[in-house]
Design a protein around this motif. Structure first.
Motif, short mmCIF file in Angstrom:
data_model
loop_
_atom_site.label_atom_id
_atom_site.label_comp_id
_atom_site.label_asym_id
_atom_site.label_seq_id
_atom_site.Cartn_x
_atom_site.Cartn_y
_atom_site.Cartn_z
N VAL A 386 22.30 26.59 9.93
CA VAL A 386 23.63 26.40 10.53
C VAL A 386 24.61 27.44 9.99
O VAL A 386 25.44 27.99 10.73
CB VAL A 386 24.14 24.98 10.27
N ALA A 387 24.50 27.73 8.67
CA ALA A 387 25.38 28.74 8.08
C ALA A 387 25.12 30.11 8.71
O ALA A 387 26.06 30.88 8.97
CB ALA A 387 25.17 28.80 6.58
N VAL A 388 23.85 30.44 8.94
CA VAL A 388 23.51 31.71 9.58
C VAL A 388 24.06 31.75 11.01
O VAL A 388 24.60 32.77 11.47
CB VAL A 388 21.99 31.95 9.56
N LEU A 389 23.95 30.63 11.74
CA LEU A 389 24.46 30.58 13.11
C LEU A 389 25.99 30.73 13.13
O LEU A 389 26.55 31.38 14.04
CB LEU A 389 24.08 29.26 13.76
N ALA A 390 26.64 30.12 12.13
CA ALA A 390 28.09 30.27 12.05
C ALA A 390 28.46 31.74 11.87
O ALA A 390 29.42 32.24 12.49
CB ALA A 390 28.65 29.43 10.91
N ALA A 391 27.69 32.42 11.01
CA ALA A 391 27.95 33.85 10.83
C ALA A 391 27.66 34.61 12.12
O ALA A 391 28.38 35.57 12.46
CB ALA A 391 27.07 34.38 9.70
N ALA A 392 26.64 34.20 12.87
CA ALA A 392 26.31 34.86 14.14
C ALA A 392 27.43 34.69 15.16
O ALA A 392 27.76 35.62 15.91
CB ALA A 392 25.00 34.31 14.68
#
Length: 516
Positions: A386-392
């Motif tokens: 989820v953290a990676v998706l937020a960055a995306a």
């Protein structure tokens, strides 16, 4: 336009917006760091737990015990009738409680015992490789002119917990021989105090003596193990003469009954010509005392050896049992049933139950443990994802703003011959570079944190006796993780850049040149 030119333009564009690029990379790095930590620590913890679970044969082991619990058929039928206005579920609970609490003294049939016949039946079960009895006997030890009563037990060849407690010498080389492992507490009682003396006992001889059960019974074990075979035979002969003269004693029937019980309990009443266990053994190793720190995964599987002084090869221990003082009608305390493969443990446990014995294995515990570890790894990985998706999503917004800001630049590129595909590839390359750099920095941060993190994780695990035999770091970095984290971050950011890239590719060059 060549690929090198596209890469050069993408790098230059990112360099022109240093602050924006740095913040974007930082967001990706944080998400990748969390993702890498969850995967690295989860993989290392799983590998270490599996390694410790597979120490020796404990996952292929079923413990069998005599079943002394009351059964439903032990309770008279009229006692199972529970009067009163009870619901069916409550009546069933109370009936089971009544059976469970039924006094053992009122049992109508004897409990299943682990005698030689049961041992053969266990060995005949499908998927069983070996069956070893649980043996623990009181005996008499003579060493260096000293004598001391002690407890001897069987040492399984695959007992890794016992191997870990070796502080001098080696483990038993064979399953049948005149070798013995000796405990440090017994050596202290025998006058071996210093560490130099402790190491010096390896290779020395001790004599282990146990009078025959046919000459004497257990309650005098503290005294009579010191008797030689000849002395035990004399005592047994005196017992026989005393028992023959009991009829001439002036006692009431009640007093004779009490006397018979005492003589059977303390003196025995069998022939005197049975040999006792009396062998000279070579000390091959010294074992330290069992402590609470020897618990593993929160289990005290090795605690049964806490008060054992001597560990014998299986065949030697069985000879001790055959010639010892234990009543043969009581059988063995239990048995280790070794299964050929872990997946067959549950089937063998069912076979043990079918023989009327109680069983215990780690199967259910291991399944729950592995399910818990998988769930925890999934949750942490999901949060990191989820953290990676937020960055995306942040990258998508950033690149959309970049397209708006660079509309005139896009128009110039198209005016000098750049195709839509070139423009799209430029923005996709920028997204991939952001992801790769951010993912690499996140992985680097995970590696740097692994050093203090591993020490902290070890302290927690050892504090609560979860993993006490750690052999490697809990943070692991297999090749797929080293390549996968930056690759995954680059893939996510590239996909996040696809929409802005498509928008940039469709910009009308004439309108773009007019854009301010």
């Amino acid at each position: 336009m060549r690929r090198a030119d596209i890469l050069h333009i993408a790098v230059a564009a990112l360099w022109q917006q240093k602050t924006r690029t740095a913040l974007t990379v930082a967001g990706i790095a944080i998400g990748s760091f969390a993702f890498a930590v969850s995967l690295s620590l989860g993989q290392g913890f799983h590998a270490e737990v599996d390694r410790q679970l597979n120490r020796g044969d404990q996952l292929r082991q079923v413990w069998a015990f005599p079943d002394g619990r009351p059964r439903e058929e032990d309770v008279p039928p009229d006692q199972l009738q529970l009067p009163g206005d009870l619901s069916a579920p409550r009546r069933e609970r109370l009936r089971k409680a009544l059976v469970r609490r039924w006094p053992r003294a009122k049992k109508t049939r004897p409990s299943a015992i682990l005698d030689a016949e049961h041992m053969q039946a266990l060995a005949a079960l499908e998927h069983v490789e070996a069956v070893l009895p649980m043996i623990s006997e009181r005996c008499d030890v003579r060493f260096a002119g000293q004598r001391q009563p002690a407890t001897a037990s069987l040492a399984r060849p695959s007992d890794e917990d016992l191997r870990d407690r070796l502080i001098a010498g080696d483990f038993l080389p064979t399953d049948d021989g005149n070798q013995v492992l000796i405990g440090e507490y017994l050596l202290y009682q025998l006058g071996i105090v210093s560490d130099e003396q402790l190491a010096g006992v390896v290779g020395q001889k001790l004599r282990l003596t146990f009078p025959s059960r046919k000459a004497i019974n257990v309650p005098l074990a503290e005294l009579l193990p010191s008797l030689s075979n000849e002395e035990a035979a004399v005592v047994a002969k005196a017992i026989q003469q005393f028992q023959a003269a009991r009829g001439q004693l002036d006692l009431t029937a009640k007093e004779k009954e009490l006397l018979d019980g005492v003589t059977r309990r303390y003196l025995g009443n069998a022939p005197a010509n049975a040999p006792g266990f009396d062998e000279e053994l070579t000390i091959v190793g010294v074992v330290r005392e069992y402590t609470d720190d020897d618990e593993n995964l929160g289990l005290q599987l090795a605690a049964r050896t806490r008060d054992v002084d001597l560990f014998l090869p299986p065949k030697t221990a069985e000879r001790l049992f055959d010639q010892g003082t234990r009543n043969p009608k009581k059988g063995f305390d239990g048995a280790f049933v070794i299964v050929d493969r872990e997946e067959n443990t549950r089937a063998v446990a069912a076979g043990v139950k079918a023989l009327g014995l109680r069983d215990y294995s780690l199967t259910d515990f291991v399944e729950r443990l592995r399910a818990t570890m998988k769930l925890s790894t999934f949750l942490t990985s999901f949060l990191a994802f989820v953290a990676v998706l937020a960055a995306a999503l942040g990258i998508t917004n950033t690149m959309l703003m970049s397209v708006l800001e660079r509309t005139r630049e896009i128009g110039v590129m198209k005016a000098v011959g750049a195709h839509d595909g070139h423009v799209q590839m430029m923005f996709l390359t920028e997204g991939a570079l952001l992801g790769a750099v951010g993912g690499g920095l996140g992985l680097l941060g995970c590696w740097l944190v692994s050093f203090p993190g591993d020490a902290y994780a070890r302290s927690l695990l050892e504090k609560y006796s979860l993993l006490n035999h750690l052999r490697q770091t809990l943070f692991v970095f297999p090749w797929w993780l080293v390549l996968g984290v930056p690759g995954f971050a680059a893939l996510v950011t590239t996909l996040a850049t696809w929409l802005p890239a498509r928008r940039a590719a469709t910009v009308d060059p004439i309108r773009a040149l007019r854009h301010e």
